[in-house]
Motif scaffolding. Structure first.
Motif, mmCIF file in Angstrom:
data_model
loop_
_atom_site.group_PDB
_atom_site.id
_atom_site.type_symbol
_atom_site.label_atom_id
_atom_site.label_comp_id
_atom_site.label_asym_id
_atom_site.label_seq_id
_atom_site.Cartn_x
_atom_site.Cartn_y
_atom_site.Cartn_z
ATOM 1 N N TYR A 1 -8.455 -2.545 -1.489
ATOM 2 C CA TYR A 1 -7.158 -2.149 -0.948
ATOM 3 C C TYR A 1 -6.426 -3.358 -0.385
ATOM 4 N N ALA B 1 0.800 -1.215 0.000
ATOM 5 C CA ALA B 1 0.000 0.000 0.000
ATOM 6 C C ALA B 1 0.838 1.274 0.000
ATOM 7 N N SER C 1 -2.730 4.783 -3.515
ATOM 8 C CA SER C 1 -4.012 4.123 -3.346
ATOM 9 C C SER C 1 -4.758 4.141 -4.650
#
Length: 409
Positions: free
Chosen positions: A102, A26, A30
């Motif tokens: 995510y 991450a 994003s």
């Protein structure tokens, strides 16, 4: 989310991780970050005529396909190949909730031995799986930040009896593990009386707001459907996520035909023929997900935004994705392959990313520089190519060699 938005959301997190030696992380951005003008304002490359190999610098990389890979040859190698194939039949968390795109932890897990389960649960769960002869499995994990987390996977056992016993014993093992001083308690999964589940509250480090977690194990033939769901504040959303995951996962895994255990050595390593035309990752050091070919459904587990990737693959008619040192996407035709490469290049053009020199003598290629490393894409014939490397020249040579391998043979 419309189609254009979804396909431009995908690769910032993936490339940060690729440059660090894994596919997902991450740290580099994003799915909703905006592109920087420097990289994004480059004109979109158009499909180019095939370039003669003698014009390209391929370095020391191979440019001819490998001989046919045949079959695994032994059971351990067959298990790895079998778990790779299982990816095509695993529900992604985004199928349960499209907001869950995510990365969460490592995001994908090829479970080639029971001990690998310790990455996503108590060690006692791995022991219970081993005692019942677990063969392998595949797990996919994502989150919607500050809202929910879902880990969904399927584990294979020798037969339905072993799977049924394992589901109960794995759940019991999980329930005996104290979490932040709290012992999990049994809970029901709506609509699934066969699911054996437990729940516990916990408060993530650095926050004061409590979450609710559910671990669930459901036997289905020789498989165990395994979920770990977390939701902020209350239990019901987590239990509902598990219920929906089971609703979707059961019919999908029913479509997978497991190789008999005594025939795992005979699992085909390259049923599509594309893997021998892909620069291989170094054996022994590459992750288990590499040196494999996936269907579009299986490949999206490794994408930073699987929702956008699924749309892109459908639009481009992608039929197979081979992952080695380079990644190769086979599309329906040359313009579609160019669409894939162009989309990838645009989607990684986020803050902190700048344009780099394209591959010399290869029109239509695009390269980008990250804080740590380089990323390049190109297309040749009906194939899209993507690579990453610490040095730009190395990335150029990888693309050039992969291009030659795909277009000159």
């Amino acid at each position: 989310m419309n189609r254009r938005e979804s396909t431009t959301m995908r690769r910032a997190t993936r490339i940060g991780a690729a440059l660090a030696g894994a596919l997902m992380i991450a740290a580099c951005g994003s799915p909703t970050e905006q592109a920087t003008p420097t990289a994004e304002q480059q004109p979109a490359p158009a499909p180019a005529q095939i370039v003669s190999p003698d014009k390209l610098d391929v370095g020391g990389y191979p440019t001819t396909p490998r001989p046919a890979l045949g079959v695994a040859g032994n059971a351990p190698a067959g298990i790895v190949a079998e778990t790779q194939h299982m990816a095509d039949f695993i529900v992604g968390p985004w199928d349960v909730d499209p907001d869950m795109v995510y990365p969460y932890l490592s995001s994908t897990y090829l479970i080639t031995a029971p001990a690998a389960l310790e990455q996503i649960g108590p060690a006692t769960v791995a022991v219970a799986a081993e005692q019942r002869g677990m063969v392998g499995g595949f797990v996919s994990a994502r989150q919607a930040p500050d809202k929910s987390i879902l880990v969904n996977g399927v584990l294979r056992f020798p037969d339905p009896a072993a799977a049924t016993a394992a589901a109960g014993e794995m759940s019991q093992a999980a329930a005996q593990q104290s979490i932040q001083g709290v012992t999990p308690t049994s809970t029901a999964i709506p609509g699934h009386a066969d699911a054996v589940a437990s729940t516990y509250p916990f408060t993530p480090h650095g926050t004061e707001r409590p979450w609710a977690a559910v671990r669930s194990f459901t036997p289905r033939g020789p498989f165990v459907l395994m979920q770990m769901a977390q939701s902020i504040d209350v239990l019901d959303p987590a239990a509902a996520m598990v219920a929906k995951a089971i609703d979707l996962q059961g019919p999908l895994i029913d479509q997978f035909t497991p190789t008999p255990i005594d025939a795992l050595a005979d699992v085909a390593l390259d049923p599509t023929g594309l893997l021998v035309r892909t620069i291989p990752a170094e054996a022994g050091t590459a992750p288990a997900s590499k040196n494999a070919a996936y269907s579009p459904r299986g490949a999206v587990h490794f994408q930073s935004n699987p929702v956008g990737s699924a749309t892109l693959f459908e639009d481009a008619g992608v039929t197979v994705v081979a992952m080695g040192e380079a990644n190769v996407y086979e599309a329906k035709d040359a313009p579609s392959a160019s669409l894939v490469a162009n989309s990838f290049g645009k989607e990684v053009s986020v803050d902190g990313v700048s344009a780099a020199d394209p591959v010399p003598a290869l029109p239509g290629s695009r390269c980008l520089q990250f804080p740590k490393g380089f990323y390049c894409v190109a297309s040749g014939d009906r194939y899209a190519i993507e690579v990453q490397a610490d040095q730009l020249k190395d990335a150029h040579q990888q693309v050039a060699a992969q291009y030659v391998m795909l277009t000159a043979h």
